[in-house]
Design a protein around this motif. Structure first.
Motif, PDB file in Angstrom:
ATOM      1  N   PRO A  85      -3.003   1.550   4.909  1.00 49.95           N
ATOM      2  CA  PRO A  85      -3.566   2.733   4.269  1.00 49.95           C
ATOM      3  C   PRO A  85      -5.043   2.538   3.917  1.00 49.95           C
ATOM      4  CG  PRO A  85      -2.230   1.512   2.696  1.00 49.95           C
ATOM      5  CD  PRO A  85      -2.142   0.779   4.009  1.00 49.95           C
ATOM      6  N   GLY A  86      -5.791   3.641   3.947  1.00 51.03           N
ATOM      7  CA  GLY A  86      -7.243   3.557   3.841  1.00 51.03           C
ATOM      8  C   GLY A  86      -7.768   3.176   2.468  1.00 51.03           C
ATOM      9  N   HIS A 105      -0.595  14.229  -2.831  1.00 54.74           N
ATOM     10  CA  HIS A 105      -0.743  15.121  -3.990  1.00 54.74           C
ATOM     11  C   HIS A 105      -2.044  14.879  -4.727  1.00 54.74           C
ATOM     12  CE1 HIS A 105       3.362  14.728  -2.938  1.00 54.74           C
ATOM     13  NE2 HIS A 105       3.333  13.480  -3.363  1.00 54.74           N
ATOM     14  N   HIS A 147       9.074  14.027  -6.625  1.00 54.75           N
ATOM     15  CA  HIS A 147       8.250  12.824  -6.455  1.00 54.75           C
ATOM     16  C   HIS A 147       6.968  12.847  -7.308  1.00 54.75           C
ATOM     17  CE1 HIS A 147       6.726   9.424  -4.056  1.00 54.75           C
ATOM     18  NE2 HIS A 147       5.562  10.028  -4.142  1.00 54.75           N
ATOM     19  N   GLY A 183      -1.022   6.797  -6.079  1.00 54.59           N
ATOM     20  CA  GLY A 183      -1.605   5.663  -5.347  1.00 54.59           C
ATOM     21  C   GLY A 183      -3.080   5.430  -5.628  1.00 54.59           C
ATOM     22  N   GLY A 216      -6.123  10.709  -1.621  1.00 53.71           N
ATOM     23  CA  GLY A 216      -5.639   9.539  -0.876  1.00 53.71           C
ATOM     24  C   GLY A 216      -5.643   9.788   0.626  1.00 53.71           C
ATOM     25  N   ALA A 257      -4.783   3.264  -8.448  1.00 57.87           N
ATOM     26  CA  ALA A 257      -5.022   1.817  -8.308  1.00 57.87           C
ATOM     27  C   ALA A 257      -6.509   1.539  -8.078  1.00 57.87           C
ATOM     28  CB  ALA A 257      -4.216   1.275  -7.123  1.00 57.87           C
ATOM     29  N   THR A 267       1.531   3.058  -6.649  1.00 59.09           N
ATOM     30  CA  THR A 267       1.980   3.582  -5.352  1.00 59.09           C
ATOM     31  C   THR A 267       3.496   3.830  -5.411  1.00 59.09           C
ATOM     32  OG1 THR A 267       1.909   1.278  -4.678  1.00 59.09           O
ATOM     33  CG2 THR A 267       0.153   2.665  -3.868  1.00 59.09           C
TER      34      THR A 267
HETATM   35  O1  KG4 Z   1       1.453   7.419  -4.306  1.00 57.77           O
HETATM   36  P1  KG4 Z   1       1.368   6.894  -2.925  1.00 57.77           P
HETATM   37  O2  KG4 Z   1       1.930   5.532  -2.660  1.00 57.77           O
HETATM   38  O3  KG4 Z   1       2.026   7.841  -1.890  1.00 57.77           O
HETATM   39  C1  KG4 Z   1       2.038   9.231  -1.942  1.00 57.77           C
HETATM   40  O4  KG4 Z   1       2.776   9.802  -2.768  1.00 57.77           O
HETATM   41  O5  KG4 Z   1       1.256   9.815  -1.161  1.00 57.77           O
HETATM   42  O6  KG4 Z   1      -0.172   6.919  -2.547  1.00 57.77           O
HETATM   43  C2  KG4 Z   1      -0.637   6.388  -1.352  1.00 57.77           C
HETATM   44  C3  KG4 Z   1      -2.115   6.750  -1.244  1.00 57.77           C
HETATM   45  C4  KG4 Z   1      -2.689   6.413   0.123  1.00 57.77           C
HETATM   46  O7  KG4 Z   1      -3.390   7.547   0.603  1.00 57.77           O
HETATM   47  C5  KG4 Z   1      -3.631   5.260  -0.169  1.00 57.77           C
HETATM   48  O8  KG4 Z   1      -4.756   5.227   0.697  1.00 57.77           O
HETATM   49  C6  KG4 Z   1      -4.045   5.543  -1.592  1.00 57.77           C
HETATM   50  O9  KG4 Z   1      -2.886   6.025  -2.213  1.00 57.77           O
HETATM   51  N1  KG4 Z   1      -4.493   4.330  -2.297  1.00 57.77           N
HETATM   52  C7  KG4 Z   1      -5.756   4.163  -2.737  1.00 57.77           C
HETATM   53  C8  KG4 Z   1      -5.820   2.848  -3.273  1.00 57.77           C
HETATM   54  N2  KG4 Z   1      -4.579   2.284  -3.165  1.00 57.77           N
HETATM   55  C9  KG4 Z   1      -3.784   3.212  -2.559  1.00 57.77           C
HETATM   56  N3  KG4 Z   1      -6.818   4.982  -2.697  1.00 57.77           N
HETATM   57  C10 KG4 Z   1      -7.982   4.513  -3.202  1.00 57.77           C
HETATM   58  N4  KG4 Z   1      -8.129   3.282  -3.731  1.00 57.77           N
HETATM   59  C11 KG4 Z   1      -7.085   2.422  -3.790  1.00 57.77           C
HETATM   60  N5  KG4 Z   1      -7.243   1.210  -4.324  1.00 57.77           N
END
Ligand code: KG4
Ligand code: ZN
Length: 321
Positions: free
Chosen positions: A179-180, A140, A111, A271, A164, A274, A302
């Motif tokens: 998600p935060g 990660h 992943h 994620g 994240g 973004a 994401t």
């Molecule tokens: O890559 P992803 O979809 O899933 C994993 O592989 O973990 O990442 C999700 C993470 C979540 O913790 C979410 O809060 C964070 O990415 N995330 C962000 C933003 N959009 C998503 N963190 C900070 N700012 C953002 N705009």
């Protein structure tokens, strides 16, 4: 070469068709995020049950959207690790069944590498190696030097929480939902990033390219506990101060690594790529002539399956060399 990708490692049930690691012919995502709002985080059993419901329609739609038949597909790629085991199994079993029925090779994809190859999706120019990539998501947090299409050197990683995850935990602490990341980022835009002085950890020599976010998270918790009652503006200020501290830590380490390893380009992936402040601060702090990339579309930041089909293409290319 057209690859069919499947991704079910967390709370997104996703399937996609990608040609030659770059051209996205379809990218279907069914998210169970809404179901996890109440708990402020993903409940593995709930996520796995949702994958079971969604996987067949998502697979069918990805093939149809791409205008393909199974006979057009060269191989099936699936995320096998890391991730929630019960969730991963839904994708893996589906991919194995499809590979068996349609007599296609099965490609197992990590992943994290998927997130890295997301930066090649729909990219119009060839990447210049070596490139430096910061992968920041819920699970990660890594700095890697990519010396070729499939040649990686890990320079640093988190010793506890990923960035994240810290966004998600702080959002839960502030009662903001899941998600935060996107929620904190939105509130932070109206807050004062200097209102609270949160720590920027791990800047000592030995750990200069490693990360740790648990101290920052605890500092926010202590501040929230001290406040007892917080008005809306204080919540915005807390969000802004936390976001600034977390992002500055990521960017400072990215800049340190760039100065040490002299990459030809820098990539943000996962994620958290973004995040607007991350993109802005990275651009401001990195040398002006160093190209900076993040995924072409927000949906590639994401979890998605296009990045898995993309990564599989480069894996196959490497193995056939
Ligand atoms: O890559 P992803 O979809 O899933 C994993 O592989 O973990 O990442 C999700 C993470 C979540 O913790 C979410 O809060 C964070 O990415 N995330 C962000 C933003 N959009 C998503 N963190 C900070 N700012 C953002 N705009
Ligand atoms: Zn991910």
């Amino acid at each position: 070469m057209k690859l069919f990708g499947i991704e079910t490692s967390c709370d997104e049930t996703a399937a996609a068709v990608v040609e030659d690691g770059v051209k996205v012919l379809s990218n279907v995502i069914a998210s169970s995020i809404d179901l996890h709002q109440a708990t402020g985080g993903v409940v593995p059993e709930v996520a796995a049950r949702e994958h079971l419901k969604q996987i067949s329609p998502v697979v069918d739609k990805a093939l149809a959207d791409a205008g393909c038949q199974w006979s057009d597909i060269d191989a099936i790629a699936v995320t096998t690790h890391p991730g929630l085991v019960a969730s991963l199994l839904v994708g893996i079993n589906t991919a194995q069944a499809l590979a068996y029925i349609h007599q296609k090779p099965l490609v197992e994809v990590n992943h994290i590498y998927g997130h890295i190859y997301a930066n090649f999706l729909e990219r119009e120019t060839a990447p210049q190696f070596p490139l430096l990539v910061l992968t920041v998501s819920g699970g990660h947090n890594e700095l890697m030097l990519m010396k070729g299409y499939h040649d990686f050197e890990k320079l640093g990683e988190t010793l506890d929480d990923a960035a994240g995850e810290a966004f998600d935990k702080v959002a839960r602490l502030l009662g903001l939902g899941y998600p935060g990341g996107p929620i904190i980022s939105k509130l932070a835009a109206e807050g004062d990033p200097r209102a609270f002085d949160f720590p920027r950890p791990m800047l000592d020599q030995e750990n200069r390219l490693n990360f740790s976010f648990s101290g920052l998270k605890s500092a926010v918790r202590r501040e929230v506990e001290n406040l007892k009652e917080a008005d809306d503006q204080t919540i915005r200020d807390l969000a802004a101060s936390f976001e600034y501290a977390a992002i500055e830590t990521l960017v400072d380490k990215l800049v340190l690594a760039a100065e040490e390893y002299n990459p030809k380009e820098v990539h943000l992936a996962g994620g958290v790529s973004a995040n607007r402040l991350l993109r802005k601060m990275a651009r401001e702090k990195l040398a002006d002539n160093l190209p900076l990339y993040w995924p072409v579309e927000q949906i590639f930041c994401t979890d998605n399956a296009a990045m898995i089909a993309g990564a599989a293409y480069w894996q196959i290319k490497r193995n056939s060399l």
